[in-house]
Structures are given as structure tokens and as C-alpha cells.
Design an enzyme around this catalytic site. Sequence first.
Site: not given
Ligand code: NDP
Length: 234
Positions: A11-14, A48-49, A77, A140, A144
Site C-alpha cells: 500500500n505504500r513505499g517500496i 497482518d503477517v 517490514g 532488524y 533481514k
Molecule cells: P514502509 O514503512 O513505507 O512500508 C512498510 C510496509 O510493510 C507497509 O505496507 C506496511 O503496511 C507493511 N507492514 C508492516 N508490518 C506489517 C504486518 N505486520 N503485516 C503486514 N504488513 C505489514 O517501508 P518501506 O517501503 O521503506 O520498506 C519496505 C521493505 O523494504 C521493508 O521490508 C523494509 O525493511 C525494506 N527496506 C527498506 C529500506 C528503506 O530505506 N526504506 C532499506 C532496506 C530495506 P502498513 O502501511 O499497513 O503499516
Amino acid sequence: MPRSALVIGGNRGIGLAVARCLTQRGDRVAITYRTGLEPEEFFGVPCDVTDLDSVRRAFDRVEEEQGPVEVLVVNAGITRDRLLLSMAEEDFAAVVDTNLTGAYRVLRHATRGMLRARWGRIVLVSSTVAMSGETGQANYAASKAGLIGFARSLARELGTRGITVNVVSPGLTDTALAAALSQERRRQILAQVPLGRIARPEEVAAAVTFLTGEEAGYITGAVLPVDGGSGMGH
Ligand code: NDP
């Protein structure tokens, strides 16, 4: 051939960038979300994982909508950064439960359909921190790094059934997670990046899209860094 794809945490980010990139390729894409409103751009299911029933329900809904999942990206994550002496067991357990055990719960479900189809593409999203370690991120980094051993074991278990399991390892990427860092910390990290800048989520998504494509069929158990060169030699 258009595939049935699911992005866990899309839903957001990567994850959102990955969902967009897979859609552009022509896949039918579903995403999961945990908080916030149901996203309008994609078929979204709550998940929710950390909760096995929630994972099961999410897979049931996605399969009803678009058939068994053939392309799976596990991107969910969280971080809970603390130095070891102030890291409560709950801080450690919560991060491992989401980032690592969460991937186990998702793959238990996903691989059944892939085994039947004798075809599947799985990508787990790790981090450069898995190999380098990071002050304040023992929980973390452990989660990972665990994903890498998990993926490689499954690459061995599932390879003869046409299922590949790979890892993408991003460096600092421009999302909410990175925005939480102090300016000073961000500056320190970027000083170690040969390309001298933060990654765009779309650049991580491009690597995930490649590894989940038809043409990547002979790549499994790989860890693909998308880190501007910061992890070279690890
Ligand atoms: P965001 O915090 O923007 O997004 C995290 C995502 O994980 C959201 O979709 C969130 O859902 C979901 N999430 C978290 N907890 C749960 C859960 N218990 N069950 C289901 N979904 C969950 O992070 P990023 O986009 O930055 O990160 C994405 C991945 O990339 C992560 O695994 C992160 O560790 C990894 N990463 C990121 C880096 C960075 O610099 N950004 C660098 C290296 C790795 P919700 O919105 O509903 O909370």
C-alpha cells in the site's frame, strides 16, 4: 503471459512501487495492507503477517479474485531501533515476528499453489543491513539476515518444481521508513554510498520485477543488492 501477482505490504513505499511496476508488465496485481484505507489503485486485501488466520484469509480472497498466486513479493517490514541494552525482548521479538516469521507464514500458503502449478516466482525484501549490521538495529539486521537463509533453503527445496526464491537487498530508500532517520544519520549513511544518493522506490521495484519475470527463470537463491554500491564486497 500475465501472471497472478501478490505484494505483501503493497500500500505504500517500496511495495507500492513494486505493485505499479508489475502492473506495467501486465500482471494481475493484488496487494495487502494492514493499516489505513483500502487502496483504490489495486485490488487490496487486509493482511497482518503476524497473524496466520489473517494471512490465510488474504490468500483465499486473492485466489478467488485472480486465481492462485504465481508471483509473490514479501515486502512487509518494520523497525524498532534500540541499542541492545535498552532493547526489550518484545522489541526483538516483534521485529523478527513481522519481518522473518511473517515471511514463513506467507510462504507456507503461497507455495502450495505454486507446487501444484510447477511454476512460481518469490522475492523477499531484505536490506543491506543484513550483511553489514547497523548500530541500534540488531533486531532488524537479524531478521533481514534470516530472510537470506530462509530464501536459500527454499530455493533448494522448491527448485525442481520450477519455483525460484530470491532476495532483493535495498540500501537506504526514499520512503516513510527512511524519513524517520535524523538528518545526521542520513548524511552518515549516504557518505558510504558510491552513487552518493538515496534509492528511489522504483529502482528497487525494477529489480524485483526482473527477478519475478519469465526471463529470470534460471536465477534462484540470489541476493540482488540495490544499494548504490554501498554493500560491495559483502
Ligand atoms: P514502509 O514503512 O513505507 O512500508 C512498510 C510496509 O510493510 C507497509 O505496507 C506496511 O503496511 C507493511 N507492514 C508492516 N508490518 C506489517 C504486518 N505486520 N503485516 C503486514 N504488513 C505489514 O517501508 P518501506 O517501503 O521503506 O520498506 C519496505 C521493505 O523494504 C521493508 O521490508 C523494509 O525493511 C525494506 N527496506 C527498506 C529500506 C528503506 O530505506 N526504506 C532499506 C532496506 C530495506 P502498513 O502501511 O499497513 O503499516
